[in-house]
Motif scaffolding. Structure first.
Motif, PDB file in Angstrom:
ATOM      1  N   GLU A 120       0.821  -1.208   0.000  1.00 49.02           N
ATOM      2  CA  GLU A 120       0.000   0.000   0.000  1.00 49.02           C
ATOM      3  C   GLU A 120       0.858   1.262   0.000  1.00 49.02           C
ATOM      4  OE1 GLU A 120      -2.527  -0.341   3.400  1.00 49.02           O
ATOM      5  OE2 GLU A 120      -3.856  -1.803   2.445  1.00 49.02           O
ATOM      6  N   LYS A 121       2.068   1.160   0.566  1.00 47.05           N
ATOM      7  CA  LYS A 121       2.981   2.302   0.617  1.00 47.05           C
ATOM      8  C   LYS A 121       3.854   2.402  -0.630  1.00 47.05           C
ATOM      9  CE  LYS A 121       2.981   2.418   5.574  1.00 47.05           C
ATOM     10  NZ  LYS A 121       3.544   3.151   6.644  1.00 47.05           N
ATOM     11  N   GLY A 122       3.627   1.500  -1.595  1.00 44.26           N
ATOM     12  CA  GLY A 122       4.341   1.568  -2.858  1.00 44.26           C
ATOM     13  C   GLY A 122       5.564   0.676  -2.968  1.00 44.26           C
ATOM     14  N   ILE A 123       5.804  -0.170  -1.974  1.00 39.89           N
ATOM     15  CA  ILE A 123       6.932  -1.102  -2.029  1.00 39.89           C
ATOM     16  C   ILE A 123       6.584  -2.226  -3.009  1.00 39.89           C
ATOM     17  CG2 ILE A 123       8.404  -2.664  -0.687  1.00 39.89           C
ATOM     18  CD1 ILE A 123       8.681   0.285   0.113  1.00 39.89           C
ATOM     19  N   ILE A 124       7.509  -2.517  -3.913  1.00 36.03           N
ATOM     20  CA  ILE A 124       7.283  -3.552  -4.934  1.00 36.03           C
ATOM     21  C   ILE A 124       8.038  -4.823  -4.547  1.00 36.03           C
ATOM     22  CG2 ILE A 124       7.595  -4.150  -7.356  1.00 36.03           C
ATOM     23  CD1 ILE A 124       7.468  -1.112  -7.917  1.00 36.03           C
ATOM     24  N   PHE A 125       7.322  -5.920  -4.496  1.00 35.64           N
ATOM     25  CA  PHE A 125       7.900  -7.217  -4.149  1.00 35.64           C
ATOM     26  C   PHE A 125       8.246  -7.996  -5.408  1.00 35.64           C
ATOM     27  CE2 PHE A 125       6.114  -5.958  -0.218  1.00 35.64           C
ATOM     28  CZ  PHE A 125       6.815  -6.637   0.758  1.00 35.64           C
ATOM     29  N   ASN A 126       9.211  -8.896  -5.292  1.00 33.85           N
ATOM     30  CA  ASN A 126       9.608  -9.761  -6.409  1.00 33.85           C
ATOM     31  C   ASN A 126       8.614 -10.891  -6.620  1.00 33.85           C
ATOM     32  OD1 ASN A 126      11.898  -8.192  -6.477  1.00 33.85           O
ATOM     33  ND2 ASN A 126      13.143  -9.665  -5.383  1.00 33.85           N
ATOM     34  N   SER A 127       7.831 -11.190  -5.588  1.00 34.40           N
ATOM     35  CA  SER A 127       6.857 -12.273  -5.685  1.00 34.40           C
ATOM     36  C   SER A 127       5.639 -11.925  -4.845  1.00 34.40           C
ATOM     37  CB  SER A 127       7.461 -13.591  -5.177  1.00 34.40           C
ATOM     38  OG  SER A 127       7.702 -13.528  -3.791  1.00 34.40           O
ATOM     39  N   GLU A 128       4.537 -12.567  -5.151  1.00 30.31           N
ATOM     40  CA  GLU A 128       3.337 -12.456  -4.332  1.00 30.31           C
ATOM     41  C   GLU A 128       3.523 -13.330  -3.097  1.00 30.31           C
ATOM     42  OE1 GLU A 128       0.637 -10.494  -4.963  1.00 30.31           O
ATOM     43  OE2 GLU A 128       1.789  -9.728  -6.649  1.00 30.31           O
ATOM     44  N   ILE A 129       2.650 -13.181  -2.130  1.00 30.78           N
ATOM     45  CA  ILE A 129       2.705 -14.040  -0.944  1.00 30.78           C
ATOM     46  C   ILE A 129       2.433 -15.475  -1.392  1.00 30.78           C
ATOM     47  CG2 ILE A 129       1.617 -14.587   1.248  1.00 30.78           C
ATOM     48  CD1 ILE A 129       0.921 -11.621   1.477  1.00 30.78           C
ATOM     49  N   LYS A 130       3.305 -16.375  -0.964  1.00 32.79           N
ATOM     50  CA  LYS A 130       3.177 -17.781  -1.358  1.00 32.79           C
ATOM     51  C   LYS A 130       3.039 -18.647  -0.113  1.00 32.79           C
ATOM     52  CE  LYS A 130       5.361 -21.396  -4.057  1.00 32.79           C
ATOM     53  NZ  LYS A 130       6.527 -21.794  -4.817  1.00 32.79           N
ATOM     54  N   GLU A 131       2.054 -19.521  -0.127  1.00 33.82           N
ATOM     55  CA  GLU A 131       1.839 -20.486   0.958  1.00 33.82           C
ATOM     56  C   GLU A 131       2.820 -21.636   0.751  1.00 33.82           C
ATOM     57  OE1 GLU A 131      -0.116 -21.570   4.376  1.00 33.82           O
ATOM     58  OE2 GLU A 131      -0.794 -19.898   3.158  1.00 33.82           O
ATOM     59  N   GLN A 132       3.695 -21.847   1.716  1.00 32.16           N
ATOM     60  CA  GLN A 132       4.706 -22.898   1.600  1.00 32.16           C
ATOM     61  C   GLN A 132       4.236 -24.186   2.268  1.00 32.16           C
ATOM     62  OE1 GLN A 132       7.078 -22.532  -0.347  1.00 32.16           O
ATOM     63  NE2 GLN A 132       7.457 -20.358  -0.467  1.00 32.16           N
ATOM     64  N   SER A 133       4.791 -25.298   1.829  1.00 34.25           N
ATOM     65  CA  SER A 133       4.393 -26.597   2.386  1.00 34.25           C
ATOM     66  C   SER A 133       4.860 -26.780   3.829  1.00 34.25           C
ATOM     67  CB  SER A 133       4.945 -27.728   1.516  1.00 34.25           C
ATOM     68  OG  SER A 133       6.362 -27.685   1.484  1.00 34.25           O
TER      69      SER A 133
ATOM     70  N   HIS B 111       9.098 -12.314  -1.377  1.00 35.67           N
ATOM     71  CA  HIS B 111      10.492 -11.945  -1.626  1.00 35.67           C
ATOM     72  C   HIS B 111      10.586 -10.497  -2.091  1.00 35.67           C
ATOM     73  CE1 HIS B 111      12.108 -16.186  -1.669  1.00 35.67           C
ATOM     74  NE2 HIS B 111      10.801 -16.362  -1.640  1.00 35.67           N
ATOM     75  N   ILE B 112      11.651  -9.836  -1.625  1.00 38.05           N
ATOM     76  CA  ILE B 112      11.918  -8.444  -1.972  1.00 38.05           C
ATOM     77  C   ILE B 112      13.427  -8.249  -1.980  1.00 38.05           C
ATOM     78  CG2 ILE B 112      11.796  -7.649   0.426  1.00 38.05           C
ATOM     79  CD1 ILE B 112      10.427  -5.129  -0.613  1.00 38.05           C
ATOM     80  N   ASN B 113      13.921  -7.252  -2.690  1.00 36.06           N
ATOM     81  CA  ASN B 113      15.343  -6.909  -2.643  1.00 36.06           C
ATOM     82  C   ASN B 113      15.518  -5.608  -1.879  1.00 36.06           C
ATOM     83  OD1 ASN B 113      16.121  -9.097  -4.171  1.00 36.06           O
ATOM     84  ND2 ASN B 113      16.089  -7.986  -6.077  1.00 36.06           N
ATOM     85  N   ASP B 114      16.583  -5.524  -1.068  1.00 31.05           N
ATOM     86  CA  ASP B 114      16.861  -4.274  -0.369  1.00 31.05           C
ATOM     87  C   ASP B 114      17.554  -3.304  -1.322  1.00 31.05           C
ATOM     88  OD1 ASP B 114      19.559  -4.965  -0.479  1.00 31.05           O
ATOM     89  OD2 ASP B 114      19.784  -5.234   1.675  1.00 31.05           O
TER      90      ASP B 114
ATOM     91  N   SER C 256      18.634 -10.120  -1.537  1.00 34.55           N
ATOM     92  CA  SER C 256      17.314 -10.739  -1.422  1.00 34.55           C
ATOM     93  C   SER C 256      16.906 -10.870   0.038  1.00 34.55           C
ATOM     94  CB  SER C 256      17.342 -12.116  -2.085  1.00 34.55           C
ATOM     95  OG  SER C 256      16.077 -12.709  -1.996  1.00 34.55           O
ATOM     96  N   VAL C 257      15.677 -10.450   0.329  1.00 35.53           N
ATOM     97  CA  VAL C 257      15.118 -10.538   1.683  1.00 35.53           C
ATOM     98  C   VAL C 257      13.794 -11.289   1.578  1.00 35.53           C
ATOM     99  CG1 VAL C 257      14.233  -9.217   3.645  1.00 35.53           C
ATOM    100  CG2 VAL C 257      16.179  -8.351   2.349  1.00 35.53           C
ATOM    101  N   ILE C 258      13.574 -12.206   2.499  1.00 35.17           N
ATOM    102  CA  ILE C 258      12.316 -12.938   2.542  1.00 35.17           C
ATOM    103  C   ILE C 258      11.554 -12.501   3.779  1.00 35.17           C
ATOM    104  CG2 ILE C 258      11.223 -15.203   2.704  1.00 35.17           C
ATOM    105  CD1 ILE C 258      13.740 -16.359   1.394  1.00 35.17           C
TER     106      ILE C 258
END
Length: 53
Positions: free
Chosen positions: A7-20, A27-30, A35-37
């Motif tokens: 909402e604040k304009g931060i762009i993520f490399n991936s959508e929220i993913k449900e892991q097993s 995922h996002i990059n600083d 890479s930051v998870i």
């Protein structure tokens, strides 16, 4: 947290993913490209169904 950052304009490399392994992650990059998870673990992770007693 991810939705608030988006909402604040931060762009993520991936959508929220449900892991097993019972958490969600996105995922996002600083600023330096590292890479930051961001993750949220479920409350049953302390006692998962696959735990061996």
């Amino acid at each position: 947290m991810v939705f608030k950052l988006q909402e604040k304009g931060i762009i993520f490399n991936s959508e929220i993913k449900e892991q097993s392994w019972l958490w969600q992650e996105a995922h996002i990059n600083d600023f330096d490209g590292i890479s930051v998870i961001i993750y949220h673990k479920e409350k049953n992770l302390k006692s998962p169904h696959w735990r061996i007693n």
